[in-house]
Motif scaffolding. Sequence first.
Motif, PDB file in Angstrom:
ATOM      1  N   ASP A 139       0.905  -1.183   0.101  1.00  0.00           N
ATOM      2  CA  ASP A 139       0.025   0.017   0.123  1.00  0.00           C
ATOM      3  C   ASP A 139       0.716   1.181  -0.005  1.00  0.00           C
ATOM      4  N   ASN A 140       1.953   1.235   0.241  1.00  0.00           N
ATOM      5  CA  ASN A 140       3.146   2.327  -0.038  1.00  0.00           C
ATOM      6  C   ASN A 140       2.872   3.176   1.314  1.00  0.00           C
ATOM      7  N   CYS A 141       2.387   2.878   2.097  1.00  0.00           N
ATOM      8  CA  CYS A 141       2.214   3.524   3.508  1.00  0.00           C
ATOM      9  C   CYS A 141       3.256   3.984   4.147  1.00  0.00           C
ATOM     10  N   CYS A 159      -3.480   6.783   3.771  1.00  0.00           N
ATOM     11  CA  CYS A 159      -2.309   6.861   4.436  1.00  0.00           C
ATOM     12  C   CYS A 159      -1.391   8.015   3.527  1.00  0.00           C
ATOM     13  N   LEU A 160      -0.602   8.301   4.184  1.00  0.00           N
ATOM     14  CA  LEU A 160       0.678   8.918   3.530  1.00  0.00           C
ATOM     15  C   LEU A 160       1.302   8.063   3.008  1.00  0.00           C
ATOM     16  N   THR A 161       1.710   8.320   1.655  1.00  0.00           N
ATOM     17  CA  THR A 161       2.464   7.329   0.650  1.00  0.00           C
ATOM     18  C   THR A 161       3.659   7.775   0.382  1.00  0.00           C
ATOM     19  N   ARG A 162       4.788   6.859   0.232  1.00  0.00           N
ATOM     20  CA  ARG A 162       5.851   7.203  -0.666  1.00  0.00           C
ATOM     21  C   ARG A 162       6.210   5.680  -1.413  1.00  0.00           C
ATOM     22  N   ARG A 163       6.376   6.037  -2.757  1.00  0.00           N
ATOM     23  CA  ARG A 163       6.861   4.806  -3.372  1.00  0.00           C
ATOM     24  C   ARG A 163       8.200   5.165  -4.165  1.00  0.00           C
ATOM     25  N   PHE A 164       9.317   4.541  -3.795  1.00  0.00           N
ATOM     26  CA  PHE A 164      10.654   4.923  -4.404  1.00  0.00           C
ATOM     27  C   PHE A 164      10.664   4.500  -5.938  1.00  0.00           C
ATOM     28  N   ARG A 165      11.437   5.387  -6.611  1.00  0.00           N
ATOM     29  CA  ARG A 165      11.293   5.332  -8.137  1.00  0.00           C
ATOM     30  C   ARG A 165      11.724   4.034  -8.499  1.00  0.00           C
ATOM     31  N   TYR A 166      12.610   3.305  -7.879  1.00  0.00           N
ATOM     32  CA  TYR A 166      13.110   2.055  -8.490  1.00  0.00           C
ATOM     33  C   TYR A 166      12.747   0.937  -7.491  1.00  0.00           C
ATOM     34  N   GLY A 167      11.520   0.910  -6.776  1.00  0.00           N
ATOM     35  CA  GLY A 167      11.327  -0.019  -5.697  1.00  0.00           C
ATOM     36  C   GLY A 167      11.796   0.296  -4.373  1.00  0.00           C
ATOM     37  N   ALA A 168      13.484  -0.347  -4.442  1.00  0.00           N
ATOM     38  CA  ALA A 168      13.995  -0.334  -3.140  1.00  0.00           C
ATOM     39  C   ALA A 168      14.761   0.920  -2.902  1.00  0.00           C
ATOM     40  N   THR A 169      14.902   1.671  -4.019  1.00  0.00           N
ATOM     41  CA  THR A 169      15.915   3.006  -4.054  1.00  0.00           C
ATOM     42  C   THR A 169      15.271   4.244  -4.648  1.00  0.00           C
ATOM     43  N   THR A 170      15.756   4.972  -4.534  1.00  0.00           N
ATOM     44  CA  THR A 170      15.059   6.222  -5.142  1.00  0.00           C
ATOM     45  C   THR A 170      15.757   6.872  -6.482  1.00  0.00           C
ATOM     46  N   GLY A 171      17.078   6.367  -7.010  1.00  0.00           N
ATOM     47  CA  GLY A 171      18.122   6.534  -7.729  1.00  0.00           C
ATOM     48  C   GLY A 171      18.849   7.825  -7.233  1.00  0.00           C
ATOM     49  N   ALA A 172      19.622   8.118  -8.001  1.00  0.00           N
ATOM     50  CA  ALA A 172      20.527   9.501  -7.587  1.00  0.00           C
ATOM     51  C   ALA A 172      19.973  10.644  -7.867  1.00  0.00           C
TER      52      ALA A 172
END
Length: 406
Positions: A139-141, A159-172
């Motif tokens: 659910d990306n909560c 809920c407040l959500t975040r979903r990093f760009r590459y799954g487990a990481t944001t990228g640089a």
Amino acid sequence: MLKFVCILLAVIASEVIAKSMFPMPRLPNSCSQISVRRDIISLPPDELLRFIRVVREMHRRGWMDGFGSMHDHISHQIHGNEQFFAWHRRFLRHFEILMQEIDPGVMLPYWNWGTYWQSPIADPVLTGAYFGGNGRPGDNCVVEGAQARWGRNYPTRNCLTRRFRYGATTGAFWPMRAVRDVMNTAKTHAQFRSRIENGAHGIVHLGLGGDFETMYAPVDVLFFMHHAMIDKIWAEWQSRDPLRYRNVDGYDSQRIPVIASSLMPFYSEEVGTALATNGPGYCYVYDDVPAAPSGAMFKSSRRASFAAFKAAANNTMAEQQAPEAVAEAMADEATDAPVVGSEFHVKHALNDTMDFRPPSPMSTEWLRGRHMDVAEAARMQALVNNVVAQINTERRQQRAAAARAE
């Protein structure tokens, strides 16, 4: 003509609705003192905990939803044009004044994402010791840190959500050397705004994902710390030429020239009043940026019609009850502020023999959906690629020199 009138009425209605959702404090006419905004990582534990307590209280009162709604409703007027810097500076000050209504001694810190640009997931700010990182699978909560299990009511109940760009990481993200390359080469406000907005600014929103890559991103406190960093970058560029505290250039979303006496959307205050961080009503500086000299500041020639501004907000929603915060109905396992422990000083965990990678390009679809400039983003991608290549060349030379010394 009818279509234009309908659009205009819709814009006015959306602004009035947004204004009604949370308090609208007026900027003071002068500064009793000049306060300092600092890197959140540099805050002593007691100051960090005070900041966390304040933003939690703002969330409990529903104010974060108000900021998200406001930013979303007028997003087309404040992105992709020369209202971007001044308007967001005013927006941050609005947030900071509300913070200080709860705790007068608290200042908005900035998040220096340039420190861990190559590996943002190693940044302490994105850990449970601060404001949490990626949302949980499914659910990306956000379930860790100061905003653990926060709810929101805007634009929907979730809920407040975040979903990093590459799954487990944001990228640089962008290294600060690339940001300073822009500072060194941009000669006009319009050039500087476009290059920062479509480069260093955008990549952070895209990297964190979830609510953070939407136009209602201010429901996440990280939005304000990210934009405080963008504001700091602007302040540093301004400090290099006194004329930048009085003059702007370029166009707004309607292709009308923006000058210092132009009015900012929603606030109806002159752009020029937001050009110096230590000017009347703003009253702050950054910890490593020179203050604007008083003689260089813009002098306002008129005052905003704040009485009409406030009346519109109060009359529209006078009888409407604020929605119950989602957080009230969700299990809150983070009643106390996070304990600052071993995560406070996370090391930059990178293999020193590996080349750094530049941030990946932002997609055309994503850029257009957020009123950003596709061509400028491509130019900024080329710039940051070149800077990272320079960094890698220097690192290889340093390793070779060290090997020879052995």
